[in-house]
Design a protein around this motif. Structure first.
Motif, PDB file in Angstrom:
ATOM      1  N   VAL A  66      24.202  21.974  -7.092  1.00 28.05           N
ATOM      2  CA  VAL A  66      25.505  22.609  -6.877  1.00 28.05           C
ATOM      3  C   VAL A  66      25.816  22.804  -5.391  1.00 28.05           C
ATOM      4  CG1 VAL A  66      24.652  24.991  -6.986  1.00 28.05           C
ATOM      5  CG2 VAL A  66      26.988  24.488  -7.733  1.00 28.05           C
ATOM      6  N   LEU A  67      24.770  22.804  -4.561  1.00 34.40           N
ATOM      7  CA  LEU A  67      24.950  22.914  -3.111  1.00 34.40           C
ATOM      8  C   LEU A  67      24.136  21.805  -2.443  1.00 34.40           C
ATOM      9  CD1 LEU A  67      24.663  26.716  -2.223  1.00 34.40           C
ATOM     10  CD2 LEU A  67      26.688  25.285  -2.053  1.00 34.40           C
ATOM     11  N   PRO A  68      24.700  20.625  -2.287  1.00 34.49           N
ATOM     12  CA  PRO A  68      23.957  19.528  -1.648  1.00 34.49           C
ATOM     13  C   PRO A  68      23.515  19.917  -0.242  1.00 34.49           C
ATOM     14  CG  PRO A  68      25.999  18.723  -2.653  1.00 34.49           C
ATOM     15  CD  PRO A  68      26.063  20.220  -2.691  1.00 34.49           C
ATOM     16  N   PRO A  69      22.379  19.404   0.215  1.00 36.49           N
ATOM     17  CA  PRO A  69      21.936  19.711   1.582  1.00 36.49           C
ATOM     18  C   PRO A  69      23.005  19.392   2.618  1.00 36.49           C
ATOM     19  CG  PRO A  69      20.166  18.653   0.367  1.00 36.49           C
ATOM     20  CD  PRO A  69      21.378  18.593  -0.511  1.00 36.49           C
ATOM     21  N   SER A  70      23.778  18.353   2.375  1.00 37.28           N
ATOM     22  CA  SER A  70      24.914  18.008   3.236  1.00 37.28           C
ATOM     23  C   SER A  70      26.050  17.541   2.342  1.00 37.28           C
ATOM     24  CB  SER A  70      24.534  16.911   4.234  1.00 37.28           C
ATOM     25  OG  SER A  70      25.647  16.551   5.040  1.00 37.28           O
ATOM     26  N   GLU A  71      27.217  18.165   2.493  1.00 36.64           N
ATOM     27  CA  GLU A  71      28.362  17.867   1.633  1.00 36.64           C
ATOM     28  C   GLU A  71      29.617  17.668   2.477  1.00 36.64           C
ATOM     29  OE1 GLU A  71      30.785  19.872  -2.135  1.00 36.64           O
ATOM     30  OE2 GLU A  71      29.424  21.083  -0.914  1.00 36.64           O
ATOM     31  N   THR A  72      30.266  16.523   2.331  1.00 30.63           N
ATOM     32  CA  THR A  72      31.526  16.277   3.031  1.00 30.63           C
ATOM     33  C   THR A  72      32.645  17.014   2.312  1.00 30.63           C
ATOM     34  OG1 THR A  72      30.799  14.103   3.811  1.00 30.63           O
ATOM     35  CG2 THR A  72      33.168  14.532   3.801  1.00 30.63           C
ATOM     36  N   LEU A  73      33.358  17.873   3.056  1.00 26.00           N
ATOM     37  CA  LEU A  73      34.441  18.667   2.473  1.00 26.00           C
ATOM     38  C   LEU A  73      35.774  17.942   2.540  1.00 26.00           C
ATOM     39  CD1 LEU A  73      33.556  22.202   3.888  1.00 26.00           C
ATOM     40  CD2 LEU A  73      32.682  21.059   1.847  1.00 26.00           C
ATOM     41  N   PHE A  74      36.058  17.340   3.702  1.00 23.53           N
ATOM     42  CA  PHE A  74      37.299  16.572   3.822  1.00 23.53           C
ATOM     43  C   PHE A  74      37.176  15.586   4.975  1.00 23.53           C
ATOM     44  CE2 PHE A  74      37.988  20.482   6.290  1.00 23.53           C
ATOM     45  CZ  PHE A  74      38.370  19.992   7.525  1.00 23.53           C
ATOM     46  N   TYR A  75      38.053  14.593   4.947  1.00 26.98           N
ATOM     47  CA  TYR A  75      38.145  13.586   5.997  1.00 26.98           C
ATOM     48  C   TYR A  75      39.410  13.850   6.808  1.00 26.98           C
ATOM     49  CZ  TYR A  75      34.778  11.148   3.024  1.00 26.98           C
ATOM     50  OH  TYR A  75      33.672  10.814   2.270  1.00 26.98           O
ATOM     51  N   PHE A  76      39.379  13.478   8.064  1.00 25.95           N
ATOM     52  CA  PHE A  76      40.583  13.656   8.875  1.00 25.95           C
ATOM     53  C   PHE A  76      40.823  12.432   9.746  1.00 25.95           C
ATOM     54  CE2 PHE A  76      37.029  15.678  11.120  1.00 25.95           C
ATOM     55  CZ  PHE A  76      37.083  15.079  12.373  1.00 25.95           C
ATOM     56  N   ALA A  77      42.088  12.169   9.994  1.00 26.87           N
ATOM     57  CA  ALA A  77      42.516  11.114  10.907  1.00 26.87           C
ATOM     58  C   ALA A  77      43.547  11.716  11.848  1.00 26.87           C
ATOM     59  CB  ALA A  77      43.079   9.927  10.135  1.00 26.87           C
ATOM     60  N   GLU A  78      44.166  10.899  12.664  1.00 25.74           N
ATOM     61  CA  GLU A  78      45.073  11.425  13.687  1.00 25.74           C
ATOM     62  C   GLU A  78      46.250  12.167  13.100  1.00 25.74           C
ATOM     63  OE1 GLU A  78      47.324   9.885  17.749  1.00 25.74           O
ATOM     64  OE2 GLU A  78      46.187   8.492  16.487  1.00 25.74           O
ATOM     65  N   ASN A  79      46.780  11.677  11.972  1.00 23.28           N
ATOM     66  CA  ASN A  79      48.005  12.262  11.435  1.00 23.28           C
ATOM     67  C   ASN A  79      47.859  12.867  10.046  1.00 23.28           C
ATOM     68  OD1 ASN A  79      49.604  11.466  13.715  1.00 23.28           O
ATOM     69  ND2 ASN A  79      49.592   9.364  12.914  1.00 23.28           N
ATOM     70  N   HIS A  80      46.683  12.842   9.481  1.00 23.89           N
ATOM     71  CA  HIS A  80      46.528  13.410   8.149  1.00 23.89           C
ATOM     72  C   HIS A  80      45.064  13.758   7.879  1.00 23.89           C
ATOM     73  CE1 HIS A  80      45.374   9.216   7.372  1.00 23.89           C
ATOM     74  NE2 HIS A  80      44.683   9.705   6.354  1.00 23.89           N
ATOM     75  N   ALA A  81      44.870  14.560   6.820  1.00 21.85           N
ATOM     76  CA  ALA A  81      43.524  14.915   6.364  1.00 21.85           C
ATOM     77  C   ALA A  81      43.485  14.769   4.854  1.00 21.85           C
ATOM     78  CB  ALA A  81      43.170  16.340   6.771  1.00 21.85           C
ATOM     79  N   GLY A  82      42.328  14.401   4.330  1.00 20.12           N
ATOM     80  CA  GLY A  82      42.205  14.202   2.892  1.00 20.12           C
ATOM     81  C   GLY A  82      40.967  14.870   2.328  1.00 20.12           C
ATOM     82  N   GLU A  83      41.157  15.585   1.230  1.00 14.45           N
ATOM     83  CA  GLU A  83      40.050  16.280   0.583  1.00 14.45           C
ATOM     84  C   GLU A  83      39.175  15.301  -0.198  1.00 14.45           C
ATOM     85  OE1 GLU A  83      39.826  19.075  -3.295  1.00 14.45           O
ATOM     86  OE2 GLU A  83      41.284  19.693  -1.781  1.00 14.45           O
ATOM     87  N   THR A  84      37.879  15.552  -0.219  1.00 15.03           N
ATOM     88  CA  THR A  84      36.982  14.727  -1.013  1.00 15.03           C
ATOM     89  C   THR A  84      37.185  15.017  -2.499  1.00 15.03           C
ATOM     90  OG1 THR A  84      35.249  16.406  -0.820  1.00 15.03           O
ATOM     91  CG2 THR A  84      35.223  14.593   0.775  1.00 15.03           C
ATOM     92  N   GLU A  85      36.859  14.061  -3.321  1.00 11.35           N
ATOM     93  CA  GLU A  85      36.999  14.225  -4.760  1.00 11.35           C
ATOM     94  C   GLU A  85      35.884  15.117  -5.303  1.00 11.35           C
ATOM     95  OE1 GLU A  85      37.086  10.456  -6.626  1.00 11.35           O
ATOM     96  OE2 GLU A  85      38.960   9.814  -5.665  1.00 11.35           O
ATOM     97  N   GLY A  86      36.194  15.811  -6.378  1.00 10.68           N
ATOM     98  CA  GLY A  86      35.205  16.643  -7.025  1.00 10.68           C
ATOM     99  C   GLY A  86      34.246  15.810  -7.853  1.00 10.68           C
ATOM    100  N   PRO A  87      33.293  16.458  -8.530  1.00 15.51           N
ATOM    101  CA  PRO A  87      32.312  15.727  -9.334  1.00 15.51           C
ATOM    102  C   PRO A  87      32.984  14.873 -10.403  1.00 15.51           C
ATOM    103  CG  PRO A  87      31.668  18.024  -9.081  1.00 15.51           C
ATOM    104  CD  PRO A  87      33.063  17.911  -8.565  1.00 15.51           C
ATOM    105  N   ALA A  88      32.471  13.680 -10.594  1.00 13.06           N
ATOM    106  CA  ALA A  88      33.046  12.775 -11.586  1.00 13.06           C
ATOM    107  C   ALA A  88      32.672  13.177 -13.005  1.00 13.06           C
ATOM    108  CB  ALA A  88      32.587  11.348 -11.312  1.00 13.06           C
ATOM    109  N   LYS A  89      31.489  13.796 -13.179  1.00 12.86           N
ATOM    110  CA  LYS A  89      31.028  14.207 -14.497  1.00 12.86           C
ATOM    111  C   LYS A  89      30.523  15.637 -14.452  1.00 12.86           C
ATOM    112  CE  LYS A  89      28.722  11.342 -17.105  1.00 12.86           C
ATOM    113  NZ  LYS A  89      27.680  10.412 -17.636  1.00 12.86           N
ATOM    114  N   LYS A  90      30.490  16.245 -15.614  1.00 13.98           N
ATOM    115  CA  LYS A  90      29.861  17.554 -15.734  1.00 13.98           C
ATOM    116  C   LYS A  90      28.352  17.405 -15.521  1.00 13.98           C
ATOM    117  CE  LYS A  90      31.710  17.961 -19.842  1.00 13.98           C
ATOM    118  NZ  LYS A  90      32.095  18.508 -21.177  1.00 13.98           N
TER     119      LYS A  90
END
Length: 338
Positions: A66-90
């Motif tokens: 539930v808490l990966p040692p390292s987890e990407t929260l979001f990506y960013f570029a010059e003009n926008h930011a994008g959230e990472t997708e949640g878990p694909a499966k339960k």
């Protein structure tokens, strides 16, 4: 309801669950231990029930699910930011009673301590838990003293006894899966430990005054501030943030949440060059009192669940249970100083 299943029936049950769940369980890695020619038991996604280690305690806790040692929260570029997708499966996680007690502690910090943590909550909300019964006390464990040896908040329990799987299932839908697999109905109670070789006693009058005791000074030299005790602990929740840039101008990259340790250098660094608790004894004092005093005062129950992993992993053979048992002497010392 209770069931007894053979290997094939249990395998059919797990295969059905895998259609909806990613299954995390303690798994043995050959040659993956800390020393030459030793194995390691740690959590990983399993494909076959034969991979589930039901006898040995895992070196690391369940929290990586539930808490990966390292987890990407979001990506960013010059003009926008994008959230990472949640878990694909339960996720279905196999764990022991002490780790199941630790789930409550993690939920308290991340979901009930102010506004829920979004990234934790989206992983946690679709998790189910399978309790691995404990037929005997593990080395260094003191779960009985911490009242974490008995758990009932599981979806099903499993004990491997004489080559058969004994299961106590609490989900009606999963009852049907076990019946379809051919498991026989039976009265089943999960195995549980009622006594540990290691016992701890937390003083009833424990207060922050014990922080003035000389008992912490020995850890200035004994502790090497590696942070392993925090990283294997199922109730340590601290993290730091890292921004990773993909190009030299810093306009494209990602933000990561990374597990942190209150025992390592840099944890208490603040703006302006300040740094607190620079001595290892001060850090040990902070960690100990957070586990057996501060958390209890805030939420009404102890944070430490007595799994003993911190004792198992320490390269300097520092025993956390021994530290707890010396708190009484520490209190006597500071009372004498008053």
């Amino acid at each position: 309801m209770g069931y007894i299943a053979d290997r094939e029936q249990f395998s059919d049950f797990i295969d059905k669950l895998k259609e909806d769940y990613e299954i995390w369980a303690p798994k043995k890695f050959k040659g993956g231990g800390r020393f030459s020619d030793t194995d390691a038991v740690r959590y990983a996604v399993i494909e076959s029930p034969d991979e589930i280690e039901l006898n040995e305690k895992s070196a690391y806790s369940w929290k990586e699910a539930v808490l990966p040692p390292s987890e990407t929260l979001f990506y960013f570029a010059e003009n926008h930011a994008g959230e990472t997708e949640g878990p694909a499966k339960k996720k279905l996680v196999f764990l022991r009673s002490c780790d199941l007690a630790a789930v409550k502690r993690m939920d308290q910090i991340y979901m009930k301590n102010g506004d829920p943590d979004y990234y934790y909550e989206r992983r946690r909300k679709d998790m189910a838990f399978a309790l691995i019964g404990c037929s005997e006390s593990c080395e260094n464990g003191f779960c009985v003293s911490m009242q974490s040896n008995m758990a009932d908040n599981y979806d099903f329990s499993v004990d491997l006894v004489d080559g058969h799987y004994r299961l106590d299932c609490k989900k009606e839908a999963w009852d049907e899966l076990l019946k379809m697999a051919g498991a026989a109905s039976a009265d089943v109670v999960p195995q549980r430990v009622t006594e540990n070789k290691v016992k701890v006693n937390i003083p009833e009058d424990l207060s922050y005054k014990v922080g003035m005791s000389s008992m912490w000074d020995q850890y200035d030299s004994r502790c090497i501030n590696c942070g392993r005790c925090n990283l294997v602990c199922p109730t340590c929740t601290c993290f730091t943030m890292q921004d990773v840039f993909y190009d030299d101008n810093g306009k494209v990259g990602e933000r990561r949440r990374v597990q942190a340790s209150c025992m390592v250098d840099g944890y208490t660094d603040v703006a302006g060059g300040g740094s607190y608790r620079q001595k290892n004894g001060q850090r040990m004092r902070f960690k100990t009192l957070h586990k057996v005093l501060d958390f209890r005062e805030r939420f009404g129950y102890q944070m430490c669940v007595g799994c003993g992993r911190c004792d198992d992993i320490c390269p300097e053979y520092i025993s956390f249970s021994n530290i707890i048992n010396h708190l009484e002497d520490g209190m006597k010392e500071v009372r004498g100083n008053d």
